[in-house]
Design an enzyme around this catalytic site. Sequence first.
Site, PDB file in Angstrom:
ATOM      1  N   ARG A 141     -40.222 -16.374 -12.244  1.00 41.32           N
ATOM      2  CA  ARG A 141     -39.333 -16.943 -11.229  1.00 41.32           C
ATOM      3  C   ARG A 141     -38.355 -17.943 -11.851  1.00 41.32           C
ATOM      4  NH1 ARG A 141     -43.774 -17.351  -6.246  1.00 41.32           N
ATOM      5  NH2 ARG A 141     -43.395 -15.206  -5.555  1.00 41.32           N
ATOM      6  N   HIS A 151     -35.069 -10.576  -6.865  1.00 44.25           N
ATOM      7  CA  HIS A 151     -36.072 -10.485  -7.926  1.00 44.25           C
ATOM      8  C   HIS A 151     -37.156 -11.557  -7.808  1.00 44.25           C
ATOM      9  CE1 HIS A 151     -33.359  -8.141 -10.975  1.00 44.25           C
ATOM     10  NE2 HIS A 151     -34.009  -7.349 -10.160  1.00 44.25           N
ATOM     11  N   GLU A 152     -38.402 -11.146  -8.091  1.00 48.77           N
ATOM     12  CA  GLU A 152     -39.553 -12.057  -8.181  1.00 48.77           C
ATOM     13  C   GLU A 152     -39.765 -12.909  -6.936  1.00 48.77           C
ATOM     14  OE1 GLU A 152     -41.434 -11.297 -10.442  1.00 48.77           O
ATOM     15  OE2 GLU A 152     -39.990 -10.154 -11.607  1.00 48.77           O
ATOM     16  N   GLY A 153     -39.654 -12.278  -5.794  1.00 51.87           N
ATOM     17  CA  GLY A 153     -39.845 -13.000  -4.539  1.00 51.87           C
ATOM     18  C   GLY A 153     -38.507 -13.385  -3.957  1.00 51.87           C
TER      19      GLY A 153
END
Length: 598
Positions: free
Chosen positions: A305, A448-450
Amino acid sequence: MASTLLSARDLHFLLYEWLDTEALTARSRYSDHSRETFDAALELAERVATDHFAPHNKASDANEPHFDGERVHVIPEVRKALEVYAETGLAAAGMPASVGGAQMPQVVSSACGAYFQAANLGTSAYPFLTSGNARLLLAHGSPEQVDTWVLPMVEGRFTGTMCLSEPQAGSSLADITTRAEEDGEGGYRVFGNKMWISGGDHELTENIVHLVLAKLPGGPPGVKGISLFVVPKYLVEADGSIGERNDVVPAGLNHKMGYRGTVNALLNFGEGAHTPGGRAGAVGYLVGEPHQGLRYMFHMMNGARIGVGAGAAAVGYTGYLKSLAYARERLQGRPLGDKDPARPQVPIIGHTDVRRMLLAQKSYVEGALALVLYCARLVDEAASTDDDAGRERANLLLDVLTPIAKSWPSQWCVEANSLAVQVHGGYGYTREYDVEQHYRDNRLNPIHEGTHGIQALDLLGRKAVQDGGARLALLVETAQRTADRARELGGDEAVYAGLLSAALARTTETAASAWAGGDPAVALANATPYLEAVGHVVVAWLWLEQLVAAHGRAGDFYEGKRAAAAYFFRHELPRTGPQFDLVASRDRTVLDVSPDVL
């Protein structure tokens, strides 16, 4: 000629004049390093990124990976760039000495990495995912797993992935259906499908190490029943040589608007394309304890993140520098009030609105880079201090800053890229100019990534209230100390200190107001405006930090810092007032709207 990837001068200011990175060399973990080794790494990163990553950025975008039904094909320049990256030692720069790494501070290796993300986001994704994979196994894997999988990744011979999402589940990991069954010989066989797997299949390296979330039969329901497995593309023999093909194969590739140079695959596990050991199922190796997979995976996800935020900052930064260079060279129009067509046209940077757009970009991208490097410095603090209280403090700050470090650059550096397109005018949205691709590449980072919304729920739903709000209180206390120092300097710094103090007070007051009714649905209905407001407050704090570091110093560089900080405090920080008001009011508009009317 100055680089249009990043500003080396700004990196040196952030690392040495602000974050005091050189002081880390007095700690045993980093005692083998010096300012000279840090500078050498930064110079090497800039050179390799410029010479081997940037030249094929457009080519890998125009000729994205393709799957012929059996093999995934990637343009050859990607493999060559990754080989240079490994040969120069940059792949191992930030890894521990125990596995052959240079044990460089995270803040320095992050600064080095930003060059590669600015140069070529698609190609840089392979080594950065690999680094995160390796760090997870170092933290939670067995010594045998470290020897088998981590060492080749550090050497650049293997790459790594993270396999979480599934076609039917997306971000709802409680709903994954991939399963792992004991094979009766102390191992496991994995069956299922994983979607959106960056680096999921290719022939760029000898092997691919997949970290796969799956459920064991009879385990607890939901996320509490998730375990983590290493599932390699190829099995590895006892002597470390590559063995037979495992049963993990691509079913197809996703073709995205940006990041096109990174293979993004739908992977099938255990569907019978291969039968390793003459049996059905993809061979998997359990990492750590059963049912702890999501906790382990968050070790990689949290790093990823911040890495997404760093990539967003880097792509925003290179777009800013390219639009700045264009604005200095592009002749168009004349100064306001000069109507004489016989007079020569002026560079567009002479026009007030162009300077506004450039100053906005500068405030976003330099603020975002400061944010991700500050987070990296917290990682170093936690890893190298002998003070338990200091370590706890660094970890708590990092915890509360992670959703902001992911989402704020991903939102505002996309805006910076949009402004870079605007500065270029009609040329900006043509493929001949880099800023068009930078915008497309960066637009993926809010997902991306949450997603943005998931990070908002994490901040207001967990980080702001956990342990009686200890994390948020620590963040506010830390930023307030900066305001106190700035107030003592007088002048603009004192004015901005007052503005920051007021915004910090709203940060805690608003969180309390949102939760005052005790109903999570109401409290979190406006979590996203809260994330955006707090992100702006955090970046204002870091701009004030930079002003304090630059105080009393003369020259264009420092004047640029002061101008960008002034823009942020006068044009951007005021946005937070209405957002805080909305959240504090517990407005129900988005909660109560019927899906039928949308």
